[in-house]
Write a protein that holds these residues in place. Structure first.
Motif, PDB file in Angstrom:
ATOM      1  N   CYS A  37      10.211   2.648 -18.838  1.00  0.00           N
ATOM      2  CA  CYS A  37       9.413   2.303 -17.668  1.00  0.00           C
ATOM      3  C   CYS A  37      10.344   2.036 -16.497  1.00  0.00           C
ATOM      4  O   CYS A  37      11.419   1.464 -16.663  1.00  0.00           O
ATOM      5  N   LEU A  38       9.905   2.438 -15.323  1.00  0.00           N
ATOM      6  CA  LEU A  38      10.597   2.125 -14.081  1.00  0.00           C
ATOM      7  C   LEU A  38       9.711   1.151 -13.315  1.00  0.00           C
ATOM      8  O   LEU A  38       8.549   1.437 -13.037  1.00  0.00           O
ATOM      9  N   ASP A  39      10.249  -0.015 -12.990  1.00  0.00           N
ATOM     10  CA  ASP A  39       9.479  -1.085 -12.371  1.00  0.00           C
ATOM     11  C   ASP A  39      10.077  -1.374 -10.998  1.00  0.00           C
ATOM     12  O   ASP A  39      11.291  -1.551 -10.874  1.00  0.00           O
ATOM     13  N   PHE A  40       9.252  -1.411  -9.953  1.00  0.00           N
ATOM     14  CA  PHE A  40       9.798  -1.721  -8.633  1.00  0.00           C
ATOM     15  C   PHE A  40       8.734  -2.333  -7.730  1.00  0.00           C
ATOM     16  O   PHE A  40       7.525  -2.225  -7.973  1.00  0.00           O
ATOM     17  N   LEU A  41       9.223  -3.001  -6.688  1.00  0.00           N
ATOM     18  CA  LEU A  41       8.383  -3.592  -5.658  1.00  0.00           C
ATOM     19  C   LEU A  41       8.499  -2.746  -4.400  1.00  0.00           C
ATOM     20  O   LEU A  41       9.533  -2.154  -4.133  1.00  0.00           O
ATOM     21  N   CYS A  42       7.435  -2.716  -3.616  1.00  0.00           N
ATOM     22  CA  CYS A  42       7.426  -1.911  -2.396  1.00  0.00           C
ATOM     23  C   CYS A  42       6.694  -2.677  -1.306  1.00  0.00           C
ATOM     24  O   CYS A  42       5.588  -3.188  -1.524  1.00  0.00           O
ATOM     25  N   THR A  43       7.313  -2.779  -0.133  1.00  0.00           N
ATOM     26  CA  THR A  43       6.684  -3.412   1.027  1.00  0.00           C
ATOM     27  C   THR A  43       6.617  -2.376   2.144  1.00  0.00           C
ATOM     28  O   THR A  43       7.438  -2.381   3.056  1.00  0.00           O
ATOM     29  N   PRO A  44       5.649  -1.459   2.077  1.00  0.00           N
ATOM     30  CA  PRO A  44       5.612  -0.331   3.022  1.00  0.00           C
ATOM     31  C   PRO A  44       5.231  -0.760   4.432  1.00  0.00           C
ATOM     32  O   PRO A  44       4.421  -1.670   4.623  1.00  0.00           O
ATOM     33  N   THR A  45       5.831  -0.102   5.413  1.00  0.00           N
ATOM     34  CA  THR A  45       5.443  -0.338   6.804  1.00  0.00           C
ATOM     35  C   THR A  45       4.140   0.385   7.129  1.00  0.00           C
ATOM     36  O   THR A  45       3.444   0.026   8.063  1.00  0.00           O
ATOM     37  N   ASP A  46       3.820   1.402   6.325  1.00  0.00           N
ATOM     38  CA  ASP A  46       2.596   2.183   6.526  1.00  0.00           C
ATOM     39  C   ASP A  46       1.979   2.456   5.163  1.00  0.00           C
ATOM     40  O   ASP A  46       2.687   2.786   4.208  1.00  0.00           O
ATOM     41  N   ALA A  47       0.668   2.324   5.053  1.00  0.00           N
ATOM     42  CA  ALA A  47      -0.010   2.529   3.765  1.00  0.00           C
ATOM     43  C   ALA A  47       0.203   3.936   3.225  1.00  0.00           C
ATOM     44  O   ALA A  47       0.210   4.147   2.012  1.00  0.00           O
ATOM     45  N   SER A  48       0.406   4.917   4.115  1.00  0.00           N
ATOM     46  CA  SER A  48       0.604   6.297   3.666  1.00  0.00           C
ATOM     47  C   SER A  48       1.901   6.447   2.874  1.00  0.00           C
ATOM     48  O   SER A  48       2.053   7.397   2.097  1.00  0.00           O
ATOM     49  N   ASP A  49       2.851   5.504   3.068  1.00  0.00           N
ATOM     50  CA  ASP A  49       4.100   5.568   2.320  1.00  0.00           C
ATOM     51  C   ASP A  49       3.837   5.423   0.822  1.00  0.00           C
ATOM     52  O   ASP A  49       4.506   6.052  -0.002  1.00  0.00           O
ATOM     53  N   ILE A  50       2.880   4.573   0.457  1.00  0.00           N
ATOM     54  CA  ILE A  50       2.525   4.397  -0.951  1.00  0.00           C
ATOM     55  C   ILE A  50       1.896   5.673  -1.490  1.00  0.00           C
ATOM     56  O   ILE A  50       2.177   6.101  -2.619  1.00  0.00           O
TER      57      ILE A  50
END
Length: 301
Positions: A226-239
């Motif tokens: 499994c690859l586990d990470f956190l993401c704080t995108p500046t734009d929802a489209s990045d997700i």
């Protein structure tokens, strides 16, 4: 249908669906070498920018931003955009097969062997459930030793300061869901999850515990990882783009959740990886995802 489209000379079919299927198959056959040529020309960027590992990531990103100034709203062109980004990463991976460990260390921290004092020492807050988690998570640790603490912050600090090689933290449960406070601690102290387990409670619920350490040694991927990470995108489209690229790599989204991070909304994503496509995907994360924080790479149990 418009006369701009060439028809294919196919045998007469009673089933129209079969005729369309054959036409699409013919289109795929004709497009395949064009896609390969497109990937090849995108790959030429690599050799112009950096002849060896480590790559000049800033120059690579600047060139890609000029190539792909904005994402199209047309579904085919949008899909092509995602495919182009992944093609560049695949070309880099093919050109620099020896670079996997460097990329891994860049994302998951530069691993250093623990001191004699810290080696095999496991920090956690003692209770019935963490004792069970300790027995399950540490079976691979030779000469394991216990270090008890009263607070989770103390556990994180011990691992971060190199006084304990490992720590055990609860990260989610059936009653509380995602434990945002603990994920904030993992992010704050730049810890990495190297194993997880579930401990069943008396009411038939469960708590998931994570075994954390300061950095992960480079390891070759297996299909169960499994690859586990956190993401704080500046734009929802990045997700959306990140998940689309993960899908193109044949990775599977195993878990997705959000919580209020230290500065903004944070997404936690856990992917079941396709081992053959992990290296290109890590390159994608490094080059194009400035807002992600890898927090774990471990076998899915």
């Amino acid at each position: 249908m418009s006369g701009d489209f060439r028809s294919f000379a196919l045998p007469m079919q009673d089933d129209v669906t079969e005729t369309v299927h054959q036409n699409l198959a013919e289109l795929d056959r004709r497009l395949r070498p064009l896609h390969a040529a497109r990937a090849f020309h995108l790959g030429e960027l690599i050799f112009e920018i950096s002849p060896e590992i480590p790559l000049d990531y800033e120059a690579m990103l600047e060139r890609c931003e000029r190539l792909f100034p904005e994402r199209s709203t047309d579904p085919y062109l949008c899909a092509q955009h995602y495919a182009d980004l992944l093609s560049i990463c695949c070309e880099i991976a093919n050109a620099y097969p020896q670079g996997y460990e460097h990329i891994f260390s860049h994302l998951f921290g530069q691993y250093q062997a623990p001191s004699a004092q810290a080696q095999g020492r496991v920090a956690y807050v003692a209770n019935h459930y963490t004792e069970q988690a300790f027995m399950e998570l540490t079976v691979f640790i030779k000469q394991r030793r216990v270090a008890y603490f009263h607070h989770f912050d103390d556990v994180c600090q011990e691992v971060n300061n190199g006084l304990c090689e490992y720590g055990i933290l609860p990260i989610e449960s059936t009653s509380a869901g995602l434990m945002a406070g603990l994920f904030r601690q993992i992010e704050l102290y730049s810890l990495q999850i190297c194993a997880t387990c579930r401990v069943t409670s008396a009411d038939q619920g469960y708590t998931t515990f994570a075994l954390v350490r300061k950095a992960l040694p480079p390891m070759q991927p297996e299909q169960q990882h499994c690859l586990d990470f956190l993401c704080t995108p500046t734009d929802a489209s990045d997700i959306s783009e990140l998940i689309a690229i993960a899908g193109l790599c044949s990775h599977q989204v195993l878990h997705a959740a959000t919580y209020a991070g230290r500065e903004s909304e944070t997404f936690r994503l856990r992917l079941g990886i396709c081992s053959q496509r992990l290296y290109p995907f890590l390159l994608y994360l490094l080059l194009f995802c400035a807002d992600i924080t890898p927090i774990g790479f471990y076998l899915n149990k």
